[in-house]
Design a protein around this motif. Structure first.
Motif, PDB file in Angstrom:
ATOM      1  N   SER A   1       0.812  -1.216   0.000  1.00 24.51           N
ATOM      2  CA  SER A   1       0.000   0.000   0.000  1.00 24.51           C
ATOM      3  C   SER A   1       0.851   1.274   0.000  1.00 24.51           C
ATOM      4  CB  SER A   1      -0.924   0.037   1.212  1.00 24.51           C
ATOM      5  OG  SER A   1      -1.837  -1.010   1.163  1.00 24.51           O
TER       6      SER A   1
ATOM      7  N   ALA B   1       2.065   1.866  -3.423  1.00 25.21           N
ATOM      8  CA  ALA B   1       0.929   2.335  -4.222  1.00 25.21           C
ATOM      9  C   ALA B   1       0.606   3.791  -3.901  1.00 25.21           C
ATOM     10  CB  ALA B   1      -0.293   1.449  -3.967  1.00 25.21           C
ATOM     11  N   ALA B   2       0.720   4.165  -2.637  1.00 27.85           N
ATOM     12  CA  ALA B   2       0.455   5.553  -2.246  1.00 27.85           C
ATOM     13  C   ALA B   2       1.470   6.499  -2.893  1.00 27.85           C
ATOM     14  CB  ALA B   2       0.496   5.683  -0.728  1.00 27.85           C
TER      15      ALA B   2
ATOM     16  N   SER C   1       3.106   5.928  -5.614  1.00 28.94           N
ATOM     17  CA  SER C   1       2.791   5.930  -7.037  1.00 28.94           C
ATOM     18  C   SER C   1       1.638   6.893  -7.312  1.00 28.94           C
ATOM     19  CB  SER C   1       2.429   4.518  -7.482  1.00 28.94           C
ATOM     20  OG  SER C   1       2.022   4.526  -8.819  1.00 28.94           O
ATOM     21  N   SER C   2       0.663   6.881  -6.421  1.00 24.46           N
ATOM     22  CA  SER C   2      -0.499   7.749  -6.572  1.00 24.46           C
ATOM     23  C   SER C   2      -0.116   9.230  -6.515  1.00 24.46           C
ATOM     24  CB  SER C   2      -1.518   7.424  -5.485  1.00 24.46           C
ATOM     25  OG  SER C   2      -2.569   8.332  -5.499  1.00 24.46           O
TER      26      SER C   2
ATOM     27  N   LYS D   1       1.882  11.348  -9.489  1.00 23.45           N
ATOM     28  CA  LYS D   1       1.189  12.032 -10.591  1.00 23.45           C
ATOM     29  C   LYS D   1       1.386  13.538 -10.506  1.00 23.45           C
ATOM     30  CE  LYS D   1      -2.417   8.592 -10.398  1.00 23.45           C
ATOM     31  NZ  LYS D   1      -3.730   8.361  -9.813  1.00 23.45           N
TER      32      LYS D   1
END
Length: 128
Positions: A92, A95-96, A98-99, A102
């Motif tokens: 997670s 993923a955070a 990666s989020s 942006k």
């Protein structure tokens, strides 16, 4: 670890100015924020007790310096916030990142890639 607004501001000041005694810090914030010398002294002492500052005696006063780099503190704060939500094998956190990537510009993404590569090399050396 939780930091109050003044604690954050004092850390920012010390990162920019390398070291300062309570009167120097107070002089800066007196102009921009107000407050008392005792408040600044208490804030510096709290940051010292939290392990975020070092200090040494110079005459009758302590001179304070940031003990951790800005990026290290941000990492500690992220770890502190995420530790309640993530298990060791959970992805997670990746993923955070990666989020939020942006929102990074090209230069920031290149820097992130460089830091990841440095970490890979370090891990490779440690496993030998």
């Amino acid at each position: 670890m939780k930091l109050g607004e003044l604690e954050k501001l004092v850390l920012q000041y010390l990162w920019q100015n390398d070291s300062a005694d309570v009167k120097q810090v107070f002089g800066h914030f007196e102009k921009t924020r107000g407050g008392s010398l005792n408040t600044i002294q208490s804030t510096l002492d709290r940051l010292y007790k939290k392990g975020l500052l070092t200090r040494h005696k110079a005459g009758h006063a302590f001179v304070y310096q940031a003990k951790v780099e800005r990026h290290e503190l941000i990492g500690q704060l992220i770890k502190s916030v995420t530790s309640d939500f993530i298990t060791e094998d959970d992805s997670s956190l990746v993923a955070a990142f990666s989020s939020i990537s942006k929102e990074f510009n090209e230069e920031q993404l290149l820097k992130l890639e460089s830091l990841i590569e440095q970490q890979r090399l370090k891990l490779g050396q440690e496993s030998k």
